[in-house]
Design a protein around this motif. Structure first.
Motif, PDB file in Angstrom:
ATOM      1  N   UNK A  57      58.355  69.404  31.622  1.00  0.00           N
ATOM      2  CA  UNK A  57      57.363  70.104  31.263  1.00  0.00           C
ATOM      3  C   UNK A  57      56.350  69.066  30.216  1.00  0.00           C
ATOM      4  N   UNK A  58      55.221  69.155  30.806  1.00  0.00           N
ATOM      5  CA  UNK A  58      54.685  68.565  29.893  1.00  0.00           C
ATOM      6  C   UNK A  58      53.655  69.623  28.896  1.00  0.00           C
ATOM      7  N   UNK A  59      53.250  69.555  27.885  1.00  0.00           N
ATOM      8  CA  UNK A  59      52.052  70.247  27.629  1.00  0.00           C
ATOM      9  C   UNK A  59      50.895  69.836  27.093  1.00  0.00           C
ATOM     10  N   UNK A  60      49.850  70.010  27.143  1.00  0.00           N
ATOM     11  CA  UNK A  60      48.890  69.543  25.752  1.00  0.00           C
ATOM     12  C   UNK A  60      47.355  69.777  26.943  1.00  0.00           C
ATOM     13  N   UNK A  61      45.553  69.108  26.146  1.00  0.00           N
ATOM     14  CA  UNK A  61      44.697  69.750  26.337  1.00  0.00           C
ATOM     15  C   UNK A  61      44.651  69.059  28.065  1.00  0.00           C
ATOM     16  N   UNK A  62      43.915  69.369  28.693  1.00  0.00           N
ATOM     17  CA  UNK A  62      43.036  69.264  30.486  1.00  0.00           C
ATOM     18  C   UNK A  62      41.982  68.094  29.422  1.00  0.00           C
ATOM     19  N   UNK A  63      42.501  66.673  30.408  1.00  0.00           N
ATOM     20  CA  UNK A  63      41.847  65.727  30.184  1.00  0.00           C
ATOM     21  C   UNK A  63      40.378  65.963  30.654  1.00  0.00           C
ATOM     22  N   UNK A  64      40.034  66.356  31.383  1.00  0.00           N
ATOM     23  CA  UNK A  64      38.671  67.200  32.047  1.00  0.00           C
ATOM     24  C   UNK A  64      37.666  67.744  30.887  1.00  0.00           C
ATOM     25  N   UNK A  65      38.542  68.952  30.163  1.00  0.00           N
ATOM     26  CA  UNK A  65      38.342  69.290  29.029  1.00  0.00           C
ATOM     27  C   UNK A  65      37.465  68.495  28.220  1.00  0.00           C
ATOM     28  N   UNK A  66      38.673  68.057  27.750  1.00  0.00           N
ATOM     29  CA  UNK A  66      38.268  66.639  26.715  1.00  0.00           C
ATOM     30  C   UNK A  66      36.475  66.144  26.867  1.00  0.00           C
ATOM     31  N   UNK A  67      36.562  65.948  28.295  1.00  0.00           N
ATOM     32  CA  UNK A  67      35.124  64.628  28.297  1.00  0.00           C
ATOM     33  C   UNK A  67      34.389  65.699  28.790  1.00  0.00           C
ATOM     34  N   UNK A  68      34.376  66.883  29.266  1.00  0.00           N
ATOM     35  CA  UNK A  68      33.553  67.641  28.870  1.00  0.00           C
ATOM     36  C   UNK A  68      32.655  68.261  27.834  1.00  0.00           C
ATOM     37  N   UNK A  69      33.881  68.971  27.047  1.00  0.00           N
ATOM     38  CA  UNK A  69      33.615  68.904  25.874  1.00  0.00           C
ATOM     39  C   UNK A  69      32.370  67.806  24.635  1.00  0.00           C
ATOM     40  N   UNK A  70      32.560  66.529  25.117  1.00  0.00           N
ATOM     41  CA  UNK A  70      31.914  66.035  24.820  1.00  0.00           C
ATOM     42  C   UNK A  70      30.916  64.893  24.874  1.00  0.00           C
ATOM     43  N   UNK A  71      30.851  65.505  26.540  1.00  0.00           N
ATOM     44  CA  UNK A  71      29.393  65.181  27.017  1.00  0.00           C
ATOM     45  C   UNK A  71      29.457  63.683  27.687  1.00  0.00           C
ATOM     46  N   UNK A  72      30.929  63.532  28.144  1.00  0.00           N
ATOM     47  CA  UNK A  72      30.993  61.970  28.215  1.00  0.00           C
ATOM     48  C   UNK A  72      31.551  62.382  29.467  1.00  0.00           C
ATOM     49  N   UNK A  73      31.543  63.108  31.285  1.00  0.00           N
ATOM     50  CA  UNK A  73      31.764  63.321  32.136  1.00  0.00           C
ATOM     51  C   UNK A  73      30.843  63.027  33.150  1.00  0.00           C
ATOM     52  N   UNK A  74      29.577  62.647  32.622  1.00  0.00           N
ATOM     53  CA  UNK A  74      28.632  62.150  33.607  1.00  0.00           C
ATOM     54  C   UNK A  74      29.015  61.054  34.352  1.00  0.00           C
ATOM     55  N   UNK A  75      29.535  60.325  33.802  1.00  0.00           N
ATOM     56  CA  UNK A  75      29.845  59.089  34.245  1.00  0.00           C
ATOM     57  C   UNK A  75      30.937  58.871  35.492  1.00  0.00           C
ATOM     58  N   UNK A  76      30.977  58.121  36.460  1.00  0.00           N
ATOM     59  CA  UNK A  76      31.890  58.097  37.582  1.00  0.00           C
ATOM     60  C   UNK A  76      33.267  57.674  37.597  1.00  0.00           C
ATOM     61  N   UNK A  77      33.043  57.059  36.023  1.00  0.00           N
ATOM     62  CA  UNK A  77      35.026  56.636  35.598  1.00  0.00           C
ATOM     63  C   UNK A  77      35.005  56.592  34.381  1.00  0.00           C
ATOM     64  N   UNK A  78      36.227  57.069  33.410  1.00  0.00           N
ATOM     65  CA  UNK A  78      36.748  56.901  32.515  1.00  0.00           C
ATOM     66  C   UNK A  78      37.985  56.172  32.224  1.00  0.00           C
ATOM     67  N   UNK A  79      36.987  55.473  31.272  1.00  0.00           N
ATOM     68  CA  UNK A  79      38.709  53.973  30.557  1.00  0.00           C
ATOM     69  C   UNK A  79      38.790  54.587  29.498  1.00  0.00           C
ATOM     70  N   UNK A  80      39.967  54.286  29.643  1.00  0.00           N
ATOM     71  CA  UNK A  80      41.100  54.766  28.984  1.00  0.00           C
ATOM     72  C   UNK A  80      42.045  53.517  28.162  1.00  0.00           C
ATOM     73  N   UNK A  81      41.371  54.140  26.944  1.00  0.00           N
ATOM     74  CA  UNK A  81      42.725  52.394  26.026  1.00  0.00           C
ATOM     75  C   UNK A  81      44.183  53.087  25.509  1.00  0.00           C
ATOM     76  N   UNK A  82      44.822  51.748  25.860  1.00  0.00           N
ATOM     77  CA  UNK A  82      46.166  52.558  25.050  1.00  0.00           C
ATOM     78  C   UNK A  82      46.113  52.176  23.976  1.00  0.00           C
ATOM     79  N   UNK A  83      47.268  52.088  22.996  1.00  0.00           N
ATOM     80  CA  UNK A  83      47.739  51.389  21.774  1.00  0.00           C
ATOM     81  C   UNK A  83      48.001  49.790  22.440  1.00  0.00           C
ATOM     82  N   UNK A  84      48.822  50.024  22.991  1.00  0.00           N
ATOM     83  CA  UNK A  84      48.850  48.121  23.426  1.00  0.00           C
ATOM     84  C   UNK A  84      48.413  47.441  23.575  1.00  0.00           C
ATOM     85  N   UNK A  85      47.004  48.152  24.334  1.00  0.00           N
ATOM     86  CA  UNK A  85      45.083  46.902  24.007  1.00  0.00           C
ATOM     87  C   UNK A  85      45.531  47.127  26.107  1.00  0.00           C
ATOM     88  N   UNK A  86      45.779  47.922  26.632  1.00  0.00           N
ATOM     89  CA  UNK A  86      45.809  48.179  28.202  1.00  0.00           C
ATOM     90  C   UNK A  86      45.237  48.604  28.265  1.00  0.00           C
TER      91      UNK A  86
END
Length: 167
Positions: A57-86
């Motif tokens: 059972x996980x809990x956290x904010x919606x990715x869609x709500x976050x990218x929509x709020x910051x107006x970055x949902x208009x591109x076809x993709x998201x690039x996600x980076x992790x601390x290990x440079x992935x």
């Protein structure tokens, strides 16, 4: 893993996550607490590709709500980076259809309470590094198409530090 020349993408602080513009400029930086204050928390009870049938059972904010709020949902993709440079591309189509969350917490288990990780009255605990936290993109495994497993297991990103729009 991808490498992007001339652009700093992953931030170097694993205790924060950034929403970025397409060039890697920070639009917003969040700690776990700031995310809890700024976005509604969503519950997601799911197996992961690595929990061998055990649901968490996980809990956290919606990715869609976050990218929509910051107006970055208009591109076809998201690039996600992790601390290990992935770095991985996630399609906005996947985000819209499967509603992943940025997991910040998971429900306390009896084992957590017995070991002292959680108090007897505590319902959730922040994700630790051992859990893939503090920020972990979690998907509803049972709703993902069978060809996604294991072909798209790379979309389950732990240690997330940055999200930005991409073509």
């Amino acid at each position: 893993m991808s490498i992007f020349s001339g652009t700093s993408f992953a931030n170097d602080d694993p205790a924060v996550i950034q929403m970025q513009d397409a060039s890697g400029g920070a639009l917003a930086t969040f700690t776990q607490e700031k995310l809890r204050q700024e976005f509604p928390m969503h519950d997601l009870v799911t197996e992961t590709p690595w929990t061998n049938g055990v649901k968490i059972h996980f809990r956290g904010p919606s990715v869609k709500e976050m990218v929509t709020k910051y107006k970055i949902a208009d591109k076809p993709n998201l690039e996600v980076a992790a601390f290990d440079n992935y770095i991985i591309k996630i399609t906005m189509e996947e985000v819209a259809e499967f509603a992943p969350i940025i997991a910040l917490e998971q429900a306390c288990t009896d084992t957590d309470k017995q070991s002292g990780v959680c108090t007897k009255d505590q319902d959730f605990r922040p994700l630790s590094l051992d859990d893939g936290g503090p920020f972990y993109i979690v998907w509803p495994l049972g709703k993902l198409p069978k060809p996604y497993i294991p072909a798209r297991n790379s979309i389950w990103v732990w240690f997330v530090t940055s999200i930005r729009p991409a073509d």
